[in-house]
Scaffold this active site. Structure first.
Site, PDB file in Angstrom:
ATOM      1  N   SER A   1       0.823  -1.210   0.000  1.00  0.00           N
ATOM      2  CA  SER A   1       0.000   0.000   0.000  1.00  0.00           C
ATOM      3  C   SER A   1       0.856   1.257   0.000  1.00  0.00           C
ATOM      4  CB  SER A   1      -0.932   0.004   1.219  1.00  0.00           C
ATOM      5  OG  SER A   1      -1.863  -1.058   1.162  1.00  0.00           O
TER       6      SER A   1
ATOM      7  N   GLY B   1      -5.980  -5.620  -3.373  1.00  0.00           N
ATOM      8  CA  GLY B   1      -6.623  -4.913  -2.262  1.00  0.00           C
ATOM      9  C   GLY B   1      -5.688  -3.920  -1.606  1.00  0.00           C
ATOM     10  N   ASP B   2      -4.420  -4.276  -1.509  1.00  0.00           N
ATOM     11  CA  ASP B   2      -3.420  -3.356  -0.948  1.00  0.00           C
ATOM     12  C   ASP B   2      -3.271  -2.126  -1.828  1.00  0.00           C
ATOM     13  OD1 ASP B   2      -2.965  -5.415   0.891  1.00  0.00           O
ATOM     14  OD2 ASP B   2      -1.294  -6.229  -0.268  1.00  0.00           O
ATOM     15  N   ALA B   3      -3.282  -2.357  -3.138  1.00  0.00           N
ATOM     16  CA  ALA B   3      -3.158  -1.254  -4.090  1.00  0.00           C
ATOM     17  C   ALA B   3      -4.339  -0.301  -3.965  1.00  0.00           C
ATOM     18  CB  ALA B   3      -3.057  -1.793  -5.513  1.00  0.00           C
TER      19      ALA B   3
END
Length: 352
Positions: free
Chosen positions: A70, A297-299
């Site tokens: 992230s 999802g982190d992105a």
């Protein structure tokens, strides 16, 4: 510097890993007891495998771990508009040096705490016949503690940060880290948390409840949100909308604006609860060429936060988050700096 002209500052706190991606032969899997479409915790015998893959020029290396993914995406989005720092624990080895050098090259400030008794965390992703096998060693990555929050370089960054993000994984092994971050965040700082895993939501729901009133932006996937809602209600939750309502309505500090809950569902629409009675729906592009699904999802979380702290605009933040996830879906690993098939760079939205 005048506060209005001061660059935004973001601090991500998590468990750093060196990700290694490579194709392999079946003999390698058999030698190290690895299974296709499986994930194992590394033992001492896997150290030789990690070293071999690290030195192999055919391997693809990338800084990894949820929060670090992230952080790198946030920097990719924000560019010069924000300083992005990452705090985590590493060993004293070549893996740490490689990861540090890579982060510096990408513009991310590494706030590494070194542990001489542990090795840097690593995750090997071995591909064979179109399927993958994961082998992970947490090592030093699991050793970040509340004492580290008071080290001068980390304390100063946290104090001046516009946004602080921490992974929910810490609630499983270092809950005090999350508690202290929540307690010490000032009202004008954006505090964000990821649910991280189904087991965190089900087995550590009480710890989650303690910090949730201070959380401004909460990220989770459909499975995690359902697990959390079910742990709270001790009942079977049949729909994600029902789970979102339960989690979204949990207590919040009265003087703070409503909490934002962002729920990802793979290739399905992203759902957002913003304190109103209506769940917001954001469509995800269809027929996207998939190279690797790791870190999508982190992105989304990293891009969302980068845009949100600049604009405080919910809709555009979700949209650029989805674009980031789509970009990462088309490259090897969670590497925003690699060129995808549909876009090279996504600009921050200046809407207010």
């Amino acid at each position: 510097m005048d506060k209005a002209n001061k660059a935004l500052e973001m601090v991500f706190v998590g468990s750093p890993l060196l990700d290694i991606y490579t194709d392999c032969e079946r003999e390698v899997l058999e030698k190290y007891g690895l299974k296709l479409d499986g994930c194992v915790r590394a033992t001492q015998k896997h150290d030789a495998l990690f070293e071999k893959l690290f030195m192999d020029p055919r391997s693809y290396l990338a800084p990894g771990g949820s929060a670090l993914n992230s952080a790198r995406v946030a920097k990719w989005f924000a560019g010069h508009k924000a300083e992005v720092a990452f705090a985590g624990c590493v060993g004293c080895d070549d893996y740490e040096q490689w990861t540090k050098n890579q982060l510096v090259a990408e513009g991310v400030v590494p706030l590494f705490v070194k542990n001489s008794k542990e090795k840097t965390g690593v995750c090997a992703c071995l591909m064979f016949d179109g399927m993958r096998s994961l082998c992970t060693r947490l090592g030093a990555a699991a050793k970040f503690s509340k004492e580290h929050l008071y080290l001068n370089n980390i304390r100063d960054k946290l104090k001046s940060a516009t946004c602080i993000f921490v992974v929910g994984y810490f609630l499983g092994h270092s809950p005090d880290v999350v508690s202290i971050l929540a307690e010490q965040c000032s009202p004008d700082q954006v505090f964000s948390l990821s649910l991280s895993s189904e087991y965190i939501c089900s087995d550590h729901s009480e710890a989650l409840l303690k910090v949730l009133p201070r959380v401004d932006v909460l990220f989770g996937n459909e499975t995690e949100v359902k697990a959390f809602a079910q742990a709270l209600k001790r009942d079977h939750i049949t729909t994600v909308e029902e789970a979102i309502k339960i989690v979204g309505d949990l207590p919040r500090i009265p003087t703070f604006p409503p909490r934002i809950l962002v729920v990802t569902r793979g290739s399905q629409s992203v759902l957002v609860h913003d304190g109103t009675n209506e769940v917001l729906v954001f469509k995800v592009p269809e027929d996207v060429p998939v190279v690797h699904s790791v870190g999508c999802g982190d992105a989304l979380a990293g891009a969302f936060l980068a845009n949100y702290i600049l604009t405080r605009h919910l809709k555009s933040s979700v949209e650029v988050g989805i674009q980031a996830a789509v970009h990462v879906l088309q490259v090897q690993g969670c590497n925003p700096f690699s060129k995808g098939k549909s876009n090279d760079k996504i600009s921050l939205t200046e809407e207010t």
